[in-house]
Design a protein around this motif. Structure first.
Motif, PDB file in Angstrom:
ATOM      1  N   THR A  61      25.886  46.569  44.543  1.00  0.00           N
ATOM      2  CA  THR A  61      26.335  47.925  44.875  1.00  0.00           C
ATOM      3  C   THR A  61      26.708  48.695  43.604  1.00  0.00           C
ATOM      4  N   THR A  62      27.379  48.022  42.686  1.00  0.00           N
ATOM      5  CA  THR A  62      27.850  48.672  41.469  1.00  0.00           C
ATOM      6  C   THR A  62      26.747  48.876  40.441  1.00  0.00           C
ATOM      7  N   LEU A  63      25.923  47.837  40.231  1.00  0.00           N
ATOM      8  CA  LEU A  63      24.955  47.872  39.130  1.00  0.00           C
ATOM      9  C   LEU A  63      23.494  47.983  39.566  1.00  0.00           C
ATOM     10  N   GLY A  64      23.244  47.838  40.862  1.00  0.00           N
ATOM     11  CA  GLY A  64      21.873  47.971  41.349  1.00  0.00           C
ATOM     12  C   GLY A  64      21.000  46.758  41.100  1.00  0.00           C
ATOM     13  N   THR A  65      21.611  45.623  40.756  1.00  0.00           N
ATOM     14  CA  THR A  65      20.858  44.390  40.537  1.00  0.00           C
ATOM     15  C   THR A  65      21.741  43.205  40.913  1.00  0.00           C
ATOM     16  N   THR A 119      43.992  60.585  41.895  1.00  0.00           N
ATOM     17  CA  THR A 119      44.144  61.704  40.973  1.00  0.00           C
ATOM     18  C   THR A 119      44.072  61.237  39.516  1.00  0.00           C
ATOM     19  N   LEU A 120      44.703  60.121  39.235  1.00  0.00           N
ATOM     20  CA  LEU A 120      44.739  59.605  37.862  1.00  0.00           C
ATOM     21  C   LEU A 120      43.454  58.894  37.442  1.00  0.00           C
ATOM     22  N   VAL A 121      42.870  58.109  38.350  1.00  0.00           N
ATOM     23  CA  VAL A 121      41.759  57.236  37.982  1.00  0.00           C
ATOM     24  C   VAL A 121      40.413  57.750  38.481  1.00  0.00           C
ATOM     25  N   GLY A 122      40.439  58.529  39.543  1.00  0.00           N
ATOM     26  CA  GLY A 122      39.199  59.088  40.062  1.00  0.00           C
ATOM     27  C   GLY A 122      38.560  58.274  41.169  1.00  0.00           C
ATOM     28  N   THR A 123      39.247  57.240  41.611  1.00  0.00           N
ATOM     29  CA  THR A 123      38.746  56.411  42.703  1.00  0.00           C
ATOM     30  C   THR A 123      39.926  55.770  43.409  1.00  0.00           C
ATOM     31  N   ASN A 124      39.670  55.110  44.517  1.00  0.00           N
ATOM     32  CA  ASN A 124      40.767  54.462  45.230  1.00  0.00           C
ATOM     33  C   ASN A 124      41.062  53.091  44.613  1.00  0.00           C
ATOM     34  N   PRO A 125      42.238  52.530  44.849  1.00  0.00           N
ATOM     35  CA  PRO A 125      42.622  51.263  44.208  1.00  0.00           C
ATOM     36  C   PRO A 125      41.667  50.107  44.493  1.00  0.00           C
ATOM     37  N   LEU A 126      41.178  49.980  45.696  1.00  0.00           N
ATOM     38  CA  LEU A 126      40.286  48.871  46.019  1.00  0.00           C
ATOM     39  C   LEU A 126      38.949  48.998  45.296  1.00  0.00           C
ATOM     40  N   ALA A 127      38.398  50.189  45.245  1.00  0.00           N
ATOM     41  CA  ALA A 127      37.143  50.404  44.521  1.00  0.00           C
ATOM     42  C   ALA A 127      37.341  50.134  43.033  1.00  0.00           C
ATOM     43  N   GLN A 173      34.580  32.962  41.491  1.00  0.00           N
ATOM     44  CA  GLN A 173      35.948  32.434  41.566  1.00  0.00           C
ATOM     45  C   GLN A 173      36.803  32.948  40.415  1.00  0.00           C
ATOM     46  N   HIS A 174      36.265  32.965  39.217  1.00  0.00           N
ATOM     47  CA  HIS A 174      37.014  33.424  38.047  1.00  0.00           C
ATOM     48  C   HIS A 174      37.344  34.914  38.117  1.00  0.00           C
ATOM     49  N   CYS A 175      36.549  35.658  38.844  1.00  0.00           N
ATOM     50  CA  CYS A 175      36.744  37.115  38.904  1.00  0.00           C
ATOM     51  C   CYS A 175      37.508  37.575  40.131  1.00  0.00           C
ATOM     52  N   GLY A 176      37.912  36.654  40.972  1.00  0.00           N
ATOM     53  CA  GLY A 176      38.731  37.022  42.118  1.00  0.00           C
ATOM     54  C   GLY A 176      37.975  37.330  43.392  1.00  0.00           C
ATOM     55  N   PHE A 177      36.683  37.048  43.425  1.00  0.00           N
ATOM     56  CA  PHE A 177      35.919  37.229  44.655  1.00  0.00           C
ATOM     57  C   PHE A 177      36.072  35.984  45.508  1.00  0.00           C
ATOM     58  N   SER A 178      36.136  36.157  46.813  1.00  0.00           N
ATOM     59  CA  SER A 178      36.349  35.019  47.704  1.00  0.00           C
ATOM     60  C   SER A 178      35.123  34.116  47.783  1.00  0.00           C
ATOM     61  N   THR A 179      33.940  34.692  47.625  1.00  0.00           N
ATOM     62  CA  THR A 179      32.706  33.918  47.690  1.00  0.00           C
ATOM     63  C   THR A 179      31.686  34.496  46.706  1.00  0.00           C
ATOM     64  N   ALA A 180      30.659  33.699  46.436  1.00  0.00           N
ATOM     65  CA  ALA A 180      29.565  34.188  45.592  1.00  0.00           C
ATOM     66  C   ALA A 180      28.847  35.335  46.294  1.00  0.00           C
ATOM     67  N   SER A 181      28.786  35.296  47.618  1.00  0.00           N
ATOM     68  CA  SER A 181      28.148  36.379  48.380  1.00  0.00           C
ATOM     69  C   SER A 181      28.881  37.696  48.182  1.00  0.00           C
ATOM     70  N   ALA A 182      30.200  37.635  48.142  1.00  0.00           N
ATOM     71  CA  ALA A 182      30.982  38.857  47.924  1.00  0.00           C
ATOM     72  C   ALA A 182      30.705  39.410  46.525  1.00  0.00           C
ATOM     73  N   LEU A 183      30.628  38.526  45.537  1.00  0.00           N
ATOM     74  CA  LEU A 183      30.296  38.976  44.182  1.00  0.00           C
ATOM     75  C   LEU A 183      28.918  39.616  44.177  1.00  0.00           C
ATOM     76  N   LEU A 239      39.528  48.066  41.714  1.00  0.00           N
ATOM     77  CA  LEU A 239      39.661  46.620  41.566  1.00  0.00           C
ATOM     78  C   LEU A 239      38.300  45.931  41.612  1.00  0.00           C
ATOM     79  N   HIS A 240      37.463  46.321  42.567  1.00  0.00           N
ATOM     80  CA  HIS A 240      36.120  45.740  42.649  1.00  0.00           C
ATOM     81  C   HIS A 240      35.326  46.024  41.381  1.00  0.00           C
ATOM     82  N   ASN A 241      35.442  47.236  40.862  1.00  0.00           N
ATOM     83  CA  ASN A 241      34.737  47.601  39.636  1.00  0.00           C
ATOM     84  C   ASN A 241      35.211  46.739  38.459  1.00  0.00           C
ATOM     85  N   GLN A 242      36.506  46.525  38.351  1.00  0.00           N
ATOM     86  CA  GLN A 242      37.049  45.691  37.274  1.00  0.00           C
ATOM     87  C   GLN A 242      36.543  44.256  37.398  1.00  0.00           C
TER      88      GLN A 242
END
Length: 96
Positions: A60-64, A10-18, A44-54, A20-23
């Motif tokens: 998904t977020t930026l299309g590139t 309601t406050l942010v317009g998305t779920n907490p996990l989405a 690693q600096h952004c909190g992703f477990s692997t480069a593949s996850a990033l 967090l991924h966006n941030q």
């Protein structure tokens, strides 16, 4: 937990996990623009477990991919090459 998700949405317009991924992707954008860190190190600096996850969330977020995002386009390179640089502290000054 459902109440938290509902209030967050309601406050942010998305779920907490989405959110967090966006941030994390936004932080990765900054690091890719401002540093020469590898995609693995940026992940690693952004909190992703692997480069593949990033890569997955970045695409998904930026299309590139992170690598393509970092590469300047030919038109950007051309524009940057055409700007004059002043002798004082290497500042770019507008033409005109």
């Amino acid at each position: 937990m459902r109440t938290l998700n509902r209030h967050f949405h309601t406050l942010v317009g998305t779920n907490p996990l989405a959110w967090l991924h966006n941030q994390r992707v936004r932080r990765a954008q900054e690091l890719l623009e401002r540093t020469g860190l590898t995609v693995h190190t940026v992940a690693q600096h952004c909190g992703f477990s692997t480069a593949s996850a990033l890569r997955k969330h970045f695409r998904t977020t930026l299309g590139t991919s992170p690598d393509a995002y970092r590469e300047p386009s030919p038109s950007t390179r051309l524009m940057a090459d055409q700007l004059p640089v002043t002798a004082a502290r290497g500042r770019v000054r507008a033409m005109g």
